[in-house]
Scaffold this motif. Structure first.
Motif, PDB file in Angstrom:
ATOM      1  N   ILE A 172       0.297  -1.373   0.097  1.00 42.65           N
ATOM      2  CA  ILE A 172       0.157  -0.234   0.229  1.00 42.65           C
ATOM      3  C   ILE A 172       0.702   1.290   0.249  1.00 42.65           C
ATOM      4  O   ILE A 172       0.417   2.387  -0.566  1.00 42.65           O
ATOM      5  CB  ILE A 172      -1.005  -0.061   1.444  1.00 42.65           C
ATOM      6  N   ALA A 173       1.894   1.636   0.883  1.00 41.77           N
ATOM      7  CA  ALA A 173       3.136   2.397   0.488  1.00 41.77           C
ATOM      8  C   ALA A 173       3.409   2.194  -0.514  1.00 41.77           C
ATOM      9  O   ALA A 173       3.845   3.833  -1.569  1.00 41.77           O
ATOM     10  CB  ALA A 173       4.329   2.323   1.600  1.00 41.77           C
ATOM     11  N   VAL A 174       3.777   1.944  -1.048  1.00 40.64           N
ATOM     12  CA  VAL A 174       4.094   2.188  -2.704  1.00 40.64           C
ATOM     13  C   VAL A 174       3.382   2.649  -3.150  1.00 40.64           C
ATOM     14  O   VAL A 174       3.577   3.180  -4.176  1.00 40.64           O
ATOM     15  CB  VAL A 174       5.172   0.797  -3.268  1.00 40.64           C
ATOM     16  N   TYR A 175       2.047   1.866  -3.046  1.00 35.97           N
ATOM     17  CA  TYR A 175       0.854   2.151  -3.968  1.00 35.97           C
ATOM     18  C   TYR A 175       0.565   3.701  -4.100  1.00 35.97           C
ATOM     19  O   TYR A 175       0.385   4.576  -5.004  1.00 35.97           O
ATOM     20  CB  TYR A 175      -0.141   1.282  -3.697  1.00 35.97           C
ATOM     21  N   LEU A 176       0.624   4.415  -2.681  1.00 35.81           N
ATOM     22  CA  LEU A 176       0.345   6.012  -2.586  1.00 35.81           C
ATOM     23  C   LEU A 176       1.667   6.546  -3.190  1.00 35.81           C
ATOM     24  O   LEU A 176       1.045   7.485  -3.401  1.00 35.81           O
ATOM     25  CB  LEU A 176       0.159   5.865  -0.868  1.00 35.81           C
ATOM     26  N   PHE A 186       9.833  -0.265 -12.048  1.00 39.09           N
ATOM     27  CA  PHE A 186      10.055  -1.345 -12.103  1.00 39.09           C
ATOM     28  C   PHE A 186       9.139  -1.113 -13.390  1.00 39.09           C
ATOM     29  O   PHE A 186       8.539  -2.781 -14.186  1.00 39.09           O
ATOM     30  CB  PHE A 186      10.235  -2.278 -12.082  1.00 39.09           C
ATOM     31  N   ASP A 187       8.449  -0.178 -14.129  1.00 37.58           N
ATOM     32  CA  ASP A 187       7.377  -0.199 -14.837  1.00 37.58           C
ATOM     33  C   ASP A 187       5.979  -1.821 -14.912  1.00 37.58           C
ATOM     34  O   ASP A 187       5.471  -2.492 -15.795  1.00 37.58           O
ATOM     35  CB  ASP A 187       7.953  -0.829 -15.839  1.00 37.58           C
ATOM     36  N   ILE A 188       6.140  -2.004 -13.786  1.00 35.15           N
ATOM     37  CA  ILE A 188       4.648  -2.609 -13.228  1.00 35.15           C
ATOM     38  C   ILE A 188       3.790  -1.121 -12.331  1.00 35.15           C
ATOM     39  O   ILE A 188       3.771  -0.716 -11.733  1.00 35.15           O
ATOM     40  CB  ILE A 188       5.600  -3.650 -11.235  1.00 35.15           C
ATOM     41  N   ARG A 189       2.590  -2.180 -12.826  1.00 38.60           N
ATOM     42  CA  ARG A 189       1.168  -1.531 -11.660  1.00 38.60           C
ATOM     43  C   ARG A 189       1.838  -0.699 -10.798  1.00 38.60           C
ATOM     44  O   ARG A 189       1.470  -2.617  -9.959  1.00 38.60           O
ATOM     45  CB  ARG A 189      -0.128  -1.707 -12.468  1.00 38.60           C
ATOM     46  N   SER A 190       0.932  -0.185  -9.783  1.00 45.07           N
ATOM     47  CA  SER A 190       0.571   0.012  -8.606  1.00 45.07           C
ATOM     48  C   SER A 190      -0.314  -0.888  -7.442  1.00 45.07           C
ATOM     49  O   SER A 190       0.528  -1.678  -7.224  1.00 45.07           O
ATOM     50  CB  SER A 190       0.466   1.643  -8.023  1.00 45.07           C
ATOM     51  N   LEU A 191      -1.645  -0.898  -8.666  1.00 43.14           N
ATOM     52  CA  LEU A 191      -1.956  -2.132  -8.272  1.00 43.14           C
ATOM     53  C   LEU A 191      -1.725  -3.489  -8.013  1.00 43.14           C
ATOM     54  O   LEU A 191      -1.938  -4.368  -6.846  1.00 43.14           O
ATOM     55  CB  LEU A 191      -3.429  -2.092  -9.062  1.00 43.14           C
ATOM     56  N   ASP A 192      -0.581  -3.599  -9.084  1.00 47.02           N
ATOM     57  CA  ASP A 192      -0.205  -5.191  -9.542  1.00 47.02           C
ATOM     58  C   ASP A 192       0.280  -5.464  -8.008  1.00 47.02           C
ATOM     59  O   ASP A 192       0.492  -6.297  -7.374  1.00 47.02           O
ATOM     60  CB  ASP A 192       0.655  -5.364 -10.308  1.00 47.02           C
ATOM     61  N   VAL A 194       0.577  -3.221  -5.177  1.00 50.42           N
ATOM     62  CA  VAL A 194      -0.891  -4.377  -4.293  1.00 50.42           C
ATOM     63  C   VAL A 194      -1.082  -6.248  -4.092  1.00 50.42           C
ATOM     64  O   VAL A 194      -1.111  -6.097  -2.750  1.00 50.42           O
ATOM     65  CB  VAL A 194      -0.821  -3.027  -3.988  1.00 50.42           C
ATOM     66  N   ARG A 195      -1.505  -6.123  -5.446  1.00 50.14           N
ATOM     67  CA  ARG A 195      -1.897  -7.380  -5.266  1.00 50.14           C
ATOM     68  C   ARG A 195      -1.066  -8.889  -4.722  1.00 50.14           C
ATOM     69  O   ARG A 195      -1.627  -9.483  -4.279  1.00 50.14           O
ATOM     70  CB  ARG A 195      -2.233  -7.498  -7.015  1.00 50.14           C
TER      71      ARG A 195
END
Length: 345
Positions: A172-176, A186-192, A194-195
């Motif tokens: 969640i911290a990375v998502y925010l 790293f060209d990865i969606r933040s939602l992924d 968190v998932r």
């Protein structure tokens, strides 16, 4: 040995009772992280094997169905039903996390989760300030950095093994941070990201149900109806298998992971009915993440080989988490695994 038919019914019935088991036992019962976990020779019994086979069969069936017209229709239906959640995912995460942090400030003496107690007076005020930073998108990264700090602070107080229960806070911290700064790590969606941390959190927690089933004994004694007529032993085995399988499904194909997220969210919400305010506050973060996963409309081509590879990936994940849990516990707490020997698998 029980037949497959006799073992098929309990897991299906126990899914309804798993909500109670999903209430974090450390929040409500006495526990000892440094205590001797149940030996692997007791965990890897015949019932465990049948339950795992049934869970894997469900996973493979879901994966095979996804590549059919029915699977496409279900994905389209999910897209329509969850459209508003998908549009407002970030807002929902910010609002829910704000509720969570304000609740921690009001309760006082808690670092992120109810069992992580602290006497440090400024921790609640830091959490209130973090909640305020969620009001504006530009200050969201400050809240993310605050979560990383609190996670590190709690790790220093309670140890790495204990905080291995909660990597979702780092997700969640990375998502925010990523959403606030508008970049893809790293060209990865933040939602992924968190998932994945949600999946890791729940898979780790499921191992705990097998390693320390006695921690839940007071809850079962107080609420015997939660076992749905099964023995406490079978109930805890089934609860662990269900949780591990649904958590693993979060990293699998789109329809499978979205379905899993819906089931897990329903399980956590049902636990709130049983355990009240503490459970509502403690699990609010993971519930909103699961809703975001359920609403995610990212698609991927699903082939038969994805189902064919499921046993290998599932088995590898199960073996890896069992090994990490038991070897990590032995290294950190200098305890023997089981009776001193690893069982032959």
């Amino acid at each position: 040995m029980r037949t497959l038919a006799s073992l098929a019914a309990p897991p299906l019935l126990l899914l309804a009772g798993t909500g109670s088991a999903s209430a974090h036992v450390k929040w409500f019962c006495a526990y000892d992280v440094a205590g001797q976990p149940r030996g692997l020779e007791q965990v890897l019994c015949a019932d465990f094997e049948w339950l795992t086979v049934l869970a894997l069969a469900c996973l493979m069936f879901g994966c095979l169905a996804e590549g059919t017209p029915l699977g496409g229709a279900l994905l389209n239906a999910l897209d329509r039903v969850t459209a508003r959640i998908r549009t407002d995912t970030e807002l929902l995460v910010r609002a829910t996390l704000g509720f969570f942090l304000v609740s921690l400030w009001e309760l006082g003496g808690i670092i992120l989760t109810p069992e992580l107690k602290t006497d440090v007076a400024w921790i609640p005020w830091l959490q209130l300030a973090m909640a305020a930073c969620l009001i504006w998108r530009r200050t969201m990264p400050i809240t993310g950095l605050g979560l990383v700090f609190l996670f590190s602070f709690a790790t220093a107080q309670y140890g790495l093994f204990h905080l291995a229960d909660y990597p979702i806070f780092l997700g969640i911290a990375v998502y925010l941070i990523a959403q606030g700064l508008g970049f893809k790590p790293f060209d990865i969606r933040s939602l992924d990201l968190v998932r994945w941390t949600a999946a890791i959190t729940l898979m780790w927690a499921s191992i705990e149900k097998w390693a320390y089933p006695d921690w839940t004994a007071p809850l079962i004694a107080a609420k015997p109806q939660m076992t749905m007529g099964a023995t406490p032993e079978l109930f805890m085995q089934a609860a662990g298998v269900i949780e591990f399988s649904l958590a693993f499904a979060l990293i699998w194909t789109p329809l499978v992971r979205r379905t899993s997220a819906i089931i897990l969210a329903a399980i956590f919400v049902s636990a709130i009915v049983e355990f009240g305010k503490v459970d509502a506050i403690g699990h609010s973060g993971i519930i909103v993440v699961l809703l975001a996963i359920a609403a995610d409309d990212a698609r991927a081509t699903v082939r038969v080989r994805d189902a064919a590879w499921a046993p290998a990936y599932y088995g590898g994940a199960l073996a890896a988490f069992l090994a990490l849990y038991y070897l990590g516990h032995e290294v950190l707490f200098d305890t023997a695994v089981g009776q001193g020997d690893w069982p032959v698998i």
